[in-house]
Write a protein that holds these residues in place. Structure first.
Motif, PDB file in Angstrom:
ATOM      1  N   GLY A   1       3.134   1.468 -11.111  1.00 41.02           N
ATOM      2  CA  GLY A   1       1.769   1.144 -11.260  1.00 41.02           C
ATOM      3  C   GLY A   1       1.337   0.705  -9.918  1.00 41.02           C
ATOM      4  O   GLY A   1       0.144   0.631  -9.857  1.00 41.02           O
ATOM      5  N   GLY A   2       2.106   0.445  -8.984  1.00 39.94           N
ATOM      6  CA  GLY A   2       1.729  -0.404  -7.739  1.00 39.94           C
ATOM      7  C   GLY A   2       1.253  -1.892  -8.015  1.00 39.94           C
ATOM      8  O   GLY A   2       1.354  -2.437  -8.892  1.00 39.94           O
TER       9      GLY A   2
ATOM     10  N   ARG B   1       3.466   3.067  -5.493  1.00 40.71           N
ATOM     11  CA  ARG B   1       2.921   3.048  -6.763  1.00 40.71           C
ATOM     12  C   ARG B   1       3.959   2.788  -7.877  1.00 40.71           C
ATOM     13  O   ARG B   1       3.792   3.235  -8.915  1.00 40.71           O
TER      14      ARG B   1
ATOM     15  N   CYS C   1      -2.580  -4.897  -1.100  1.00 42.15           N
ATOM     16  CA  CYS C   1      -2.064  -3.741  -1.639  1.00 42.15           C
ATOM     17  C   CYS C   1      -3.155  -2.702  -1.731  1.00 42.15           C
ATOM     18  O   CYS C   1      -4.071  -2.668  -0.969  1.00 42.15           O
ATOM     19  N   ASP C   2      -2.783  -1.643  -2.670  1.00 42.07           N
ATOM     20  CA  ASP C   2      -3.848  -0.399  -2.435  1.00 42.07           C
ATOM     21  C   ASP C   2      -5.175  -0.760  -2.649  1.00 42.07           C
ATOM     22  O   ASP C   2      -5.608  -1.657  -3.621  1.00 42.07           O
TER      23      ASP C   2
ATOM     24  N   GLY D   1      -7.858   2.263  -6.797  1.00 44.58           N
ATOM     25  CA  GLY D   1      -7.018   2.555  -8.297  1.00 44.58           C
ATOM     26  C   GLY D   1      -7.788   1.628  -9.299  1.00 44.58           C
ATOM     27  O   GLY D   1      -8.079   0.546  -9.070  1.00 44.58           O
TER      28      GLY D   1
ATOM     29  N   THR E   1       0.831  -1.345  -0.076  1.00 42.92           N
ATOM     30  CA  THR E   1      -0.041   0.043  -0.054  1.00 42.92           C
ATOM     31  C   THR E   1       0.744   1.199   0.017  1.00 42.92           C
ATOM     32  O   THR E   1       1.845   1.260   0.917  1.00 42.92           O
TER      33      THR E   1
ATOM     34  N   LEU F   1      -4.399  -1.034 -10.996  1.00 41.65           N
ATOM     35  CA  LEU F   1      -3.472  -1.800 -10.056  1.00 41.65           C
ATOM     36  C   LEU F   1      -3.946  -2.952  -9.411  1.00 41.65           C
ATOM     37  O   LEU F   1      -5.083  -3.015  -9.146  1.00 41.65           O
TER      38      LEU F   1
END
Length: 401
Positions: free
Chosen positions: A212-213, A209, A237-238, A241, A206, A244
């Protein structure tokens, strides 16, 4: 790297996509292998890590060095009958280049893992007879000049944990900090990374990026990569988005367009053990082919909202509860595997597959995909799947529901 779509068509369950700006691929070519050098022991003094790896394992328990401990349950689908090609099988590690640890849990540290991975070769562990968890204080990064073969083998008793704070393993042939070794970093046959007989737990990318992460446990760009007999639990992860993804694994480009193999491995495996990310609660890629054999992907979630591109007032994402793939010409094969109880807030509770130029294909063989709700959209007749490609997925000897 980003796909552009029309959100109105997404709502209708139809996705129109323009071509992805990504890495090109050339015809297949045999990848080079590397012979291991002299065995080297890598250890460092530290407070011993917890001896029981995370994840469902009722037989694992702490023990003294003189008490035998039963091996962890084998990951993957024990009922899977898919044939595993030679190139997808575990690597022989009988003659390691280096060994992490000196036979005690305390000698198996984050620093030792980081150092060994940076030097490459065939890497094994000597942490004592009990299962051991190594909580990483830094991400282990592949140096592109090492190898060309890099193998990380936990012997079925080692868990690498991100501690909920960081990504665990990173390889990127186009990252100048890790060394450029060719003039065509997007398509080179090395390094060749294999992770086998390991558990990856509580990885978290998280906020990272770069490229692109995504890739909460493992991020790969370029070279070759495969996963054998391994387990991934509680990675993330994030959470937002449009493109991603990959709570466990994110891959961008592979040499000559050859596939990533995932063999006899588990992602999640029980309620509360799955991965979460904006897209791809287990696996995610752009322009990459996958062959998933005799594996289990359960209880993973794509938690973003707004799809791709993000609908007005949203941050985007929410597709591919277990697997998120997009790009142009790529393939996905799922054989001998179980994909159940995953969920997507938008499309593809099990699998999201978008081939922008409609050349991509997908096969499902001898597998079970069920109870994978897509809260937004999916392809009629293929529950849990959103698919745009050359033709409908080929399904043989499988159960979809």
């Amino acid at each position: 790297m980003r796909i552009k779509t029309t959100s109105a068509l997404l709502v209708a369950g139809l996705l129109a996509a323009t071509a992805l700006t990504g890495c090109g691929s050339s015809p297949a070519e045999k990848a080079a292998g590397g012979a291991p050098g002299p065995t080297e022991t890598t250890s460092a003094s530290a407070t011993p890590s917890p001896s029981v790896p995370p994840g469902p394992s009722p037989t694992a328990r702490p023990a003294t060095s003189t008490t035998p401990v039963p091996a962890l349950p084998r990951p993957g689908n024990p009922k899977g009958r898919a044939s595993v090609p030679a190139e997808a099988r575990a690597v022989n590690t009988a003659k390691p280049s280096r060994v992490i640890g000196n036979g005690t849990p305390g000698s198996c540290t984050s620093a030792a893992v980081v150092a060994a991975v940076a030097r490459g070769g065939i890497i094994t562990f000597s942490c004592g007879p009990a299962p051991v968890t190594i909580t990483m204080k830094a991400t282990a990064k592949i140096r592109n000049s090492t190898g060309p073969r890099i193998v990380l083998d936990g012997g079925g008793r080692v868990t690498l944990s991100g501690g909920g704070k960081r990504r665990i393993l990173y390889m990127n042939t186009c990252d100048e900090a890790q060394g450029w070794t060719t003039s065509h970093c997007q398509d080179q046959d090395h390094p060749q990374l294999t992770v086998q007989n390991l558990t990856f737990a509580d990885g978290n990318s998280t906020g990272d990026r770069v490229e692109g992460g995504g890739g909460g446990a493992i991020f790969v760009r370029g070279g070759r990569f495969k996963v054998v007999n391994s387990r991934f639990v509680r990675n993330r992860c994030d959470q937002t988005g449009p493109d991603l993804g990959g709570a466990a694994i994110r891959v961008l480009s592979q040499s000559k367009g050859l596939p990533v193999y995932v063999v006899n491995s588990t992602f999640g495996g029980a309620s509360g053990q799955g991965g979460t990310c904006a897209n791809g609660g287990a696996l995610s890629s752009i322009g990459v082919s996958w062959v998933v054999l005799n594996s289990v992907l359960t209880y993973n979630r794509a938690v973003g909202r707004g799809a791709n591109p993000a609908r007005g007032g949203t941050s985007g994402g929410g597709s591919g509860g277990a697997i998120y793939t997009d790009g142009n010409r790529f393939t996905v094969t799922i054989a001998g595997s179980v994909i159940e109880n995953n969920r997507a807030n938008e499309g593809g509770g099990a699998v999201f597959f978008v081939s922008n130029d409609r050349t991509g294909t997908m096969k499902i063989e001898g597998s079970t995909l069920r109870r994978n709700p897509s809260d937004g959209f999916e392809t009629r007749g293929f529950p849990g799947i959103f698919f745009l490609g050359a033709r409908n997925p080929t399904v043989t000897g499988s159960r979809l529901g």
